[in-house]
Design a protein around this motif. Structure first.
Motif, PDB file in Angstrom:
ATOM      1  N   UNK A  30      45.147  44.398  22.269  1.00  0.00           N
ATOM      2  CA  UNK A  30      45.495  45.261  23.403  1.00  0.00           C
ATOM      3  C   UNK A  30      44.311  45.380  24.351  1.00  0.00           C
ATOM      4  N   UNK A  31      43.138  45.637  23.786  1.00  0.00           N
ATOM      5  CA  UNK A  31      41.950  45.799  24.620  1.00  0.00           C
ATOM      6  C   UNK A  31      41.555  44.485  25.288  1.00  0.00           C
ATOM      7  N   UNK A  32      41.690  43.384  24.564  1.00  0.00           N
ATOM      8  CA  UNK A  32      41.382  42.094  25.164  1.00  0.00           C
ATOM      9  C   UNK A  32      42.288  41.787  26.340  1.00  0.00           C
ATOM     10  N   UNK A  33      43.583  42.063  26.165  1.00  0.00           N
ATOM     11  CA  UNK A  33      44.534  41.851  27.255  1.00  0.00           C
ATOM     12  C   UNK A  33      44.256  42.796  28.411  1.00  0.00           C
ATOM     13  N   UNK A  34      43.965  44.062  28.099  1.00  0.00           N
ATOM     14  CA  UNK A  34      43.677  45.036  29.152  1.00  0.00           C
ATOM     15  C   UNK A  34      42.459  44.613  29.962  1.00  0.00           C
ATOM     16  N   UNK A  35      41.420  44.139  29.279  1.00  0.00           N
ATOM     17  CA  UNK A  35      40.232  43.676  29.991  1.00  0.00           C
ATOM     18  C   UNK A  35      40.532  42.503  30.902  1.00  0.00           C
ATOM     19  N   UNK A  36      41.347  41.561  30.418  1.00  0.00           N
ATOM     20  CA  UNK A  36      41.718  40.417  31.250  1.00  0.00           C
ATOM     21  C   UNK A  36      42.544  40.826  32.454  1.00  0.00           C
ATOM     22  N   UNK A  37      43.481  41.741  32.253  1.00  0.00           N
ATOM     23  CA  UNK A  37      44.291  42.222  33.372  1.00  0.00           C
ATOM     24  C   UNK A  37      43.423  42.906  34.417  1.00  0.00           C
ATOM     25  N   UNK A  38      42.466  43.709  33.959  1.00  0.00           N
ATOM     26  CA  UNK A  38      41.599  44.418  34.898  1.00  0.00           C
ATOM     27  C   UNK A  38      40.706  43.453  35.659  1.00  0.00           C
ATOM     28  N   UNK A  39      40.144  42.467  34.963  1.00  0.00           N
ATOM     29  CA  UNK A  39      39.323  41.459  35.643  1.00  0.00           C
ATOM     30  C   UNK A  39      40.143  40.692  36.676  1.00  0.00           C
ATOM     31  N   UNK A  40      41.371  40.342  36.294  1.00  0.00           N
ATOM     32  CA  UNK A  40      42.233  39.618  37.221  1.00  0.00           C
ATOM     33  C   UNK A  40      42.585  40.434  38.438  1.00  0.00           C
ATOM     34  N   UNK A  41      42.925  41.712  38.232  1.00  0.00           N
ATOM     35  CA  UNK A  41      43.272  42.577  39.360  1.00  0.00           C
ATOM     36  C   UNK A  41      42.094  42.712  40.321  1.00  0.00           C
ATOM     37  N   UNK A  42      40.884  42.895  39.765  1.00  0.00           N
ATOM     38  CA  UNK A  42      39.701  43.063  40.619  1.00  0.00           C
ATOM     39  C   UNK A  42      39.367  41.786  41.379  1.00  0.00           C
ATOM     40  N   UNK A  43      39.205  40.679  40.636  1.00  0.00           N
ATOM     41  CA  UNK A  43      38.723  39.453  41.260  1.00  0.00           C
ATOM     42  C   UNK A  43      39.736  38.708  42.093  1.00  0.00           C
ATOM     43  N   UNK A  44      41.011  38.796  41.718  1.00  0.00           N
ATOM     44  CA  UNK A  44      42.027  37.981  42.379  1.00  0.00           C
ATOM     45  C   UNK A  44      42.929  38.767  43.318  1.00  0.00           C
ATOM     46  N   UNK A  45      42.906  40.087  43.222  1.00  0.00           N
ATOM     47  CA  UNK A  45      43.809  40.903  44.033  1.00  0.00           C
ATOM     48  C   UNK A  45      43.048  41.900  44.905  1.00  0.00           C
ATOM     49  N   UNK A  46      42.331  42.839  44.271  1.00  0.00           N
ATOM     50  CA  UNK A  46      41.688  43.900  45.035  1.00  0.00           C
ATOM     51  C   UNK A  46      40.573  43.397  45.952  1.00  0.00           C
ATOM     52  N   UNK A  47      39.647  42.618  45.408  1.00  0.00           N
ATOM     53  CA  UNK A  47      38.479  42.216  46.189  1.00  0.00           C
ATOM     54  C   UNK A  47      38.825  41.331  47.379  1.00  0.00           C
ATOM     55  N   UNK A  48      39.667  40.297  47.215  1.00  0.00           N
ATOM     56  CA  UNK A  48      40.038  39.503  48.396  1.00  0.00           C
ATOM     57  C   UNK A  48      40.719  40.336  49.482  1.00  0.00           C
ATOM     58  N   UNK A  49      41.600  41.255  49.064  1.00  0.00           N
ATOM     59  CA  UNK A  49      42.279  42.097  50.045  1.00  0.00           C
ATOM     60  C   UNK A  49      41.299  43.039  50.730  1.00  0.00           C
ATOM     61  N   UNK A  50      40.337  43.551  49.967  1.00  0.00           N
ATOM     62  CA  UNK A  50      39.340  44.451  50.539  1.00  0.00           C
ATOM     63  C   UNK A  50      38.483  43.742  51.580  1.00  0.00           C
TER      64      UNK A  50
END
Length: 240
Positions: A30-50
């Protein structure tokens, strides 16, 4: 229309939290998946949009990246201050429940802005609204998953985790409804996303992933982390 779409985000968030509750015997996964989801959201979604939305540079550095670093540092300072306070009360080495609640509250704030983003996109163009809504509704599964996991990870009771989950689920609906009353400047939204991305990256890299590998340094945990990143990549690609 924006509020109706946000209700879909509400349901997806609850689905993510429900999933997190049902896999307690595979906590490291669960934690491994959560960490991957968070990294993906930051690097591939939030940061480019920001970067695209936050505007110009400050002393040669994009404003969104400065706020990204600022968010990382603020998250680090908050955690250290809370840890020092806990140690002063003779509980050094234990998880600090306030950190989990603070992190979950940040997720709620992010979901609120997700709803605002949906409403603002529909204000600009119907097609843009649909595209933003698809990305938000899909990754809100990860938001619900992470909100519940973060709250429980730091030793908070299950009822508090469920309360934060419901707050996170309601936040995009409230955010979308609020855009019926005002128009949010694109630059302000971009600055917020940059700051939040930095805080989220700190939580993922300094807390979630080390905890995932602490007792179970297995290849399966690493695979779940990679799978989380790839899932967000797929979501961003489909939405784009």
């Amino acid at each position: 229309m924006a509020v109706l779409v946000a209700i879909g985000a509400f349901l997806m968030t609850l689905a993510g939290g429900w999933t997190a509750q049902r896999v307690t015997d595979r906590r490291h996964l669960v934690l491994g998946l959560a960490g991957g989801l968070m990294l993906g959201v930051v690097g591939l979604d939030l940061l480019p949009e920001a970067i695209a939305s936050a505007g110009g540079e400050v002393f040669g550095v994009p404003a969104a990246l400065l706020l990204f670093v600022g968010g990382f540092l603020v998250a680090h300072m908050v955690e250290r201050l809370l840890a020092v306070r806990q140690a002063a009360h003779g509980a050094d080495g234990e998880r600090v429940p306030e950190v989990g609640l603070t992190a979950a509250s940040a997720m709620v704030g992010h979901s609120l802005m997700d709803g605002v983003a949906i409403g603002a996109a529909f204000q600009v163009d119907h097609g843009m609204g649909i595209a933003v809504a698809l990305a938000v509704v899909t990754h809100d599964f990860a938001d619900g998953f992470n909100t519940y996991t973060l709250t429980r990870l730091y030793g908070n009771e299950r009822r508090k985790a469920v309360a934060m989950l419901f707050a996170d689920a309601l936040a995009p609906v409230v955010g979308a409804a609020s855009t019926l009353l005002f128009t949010l400047p694109e630059q302000l939204l971009g600055c917020y996303l940059g700051f939040f991305g930095g805080a989220l990256l700190y939580i993922a890299a300094a807390e979630i992933l080390p905890e995932a590998h602490h007792d179970h340094p297995a290849r399966s945990t690493l695979l779940f982390t990679v799978a989380g990143v790839c899932f967000i990549w797929l979501v961003v690609g489909v939405a784009g």
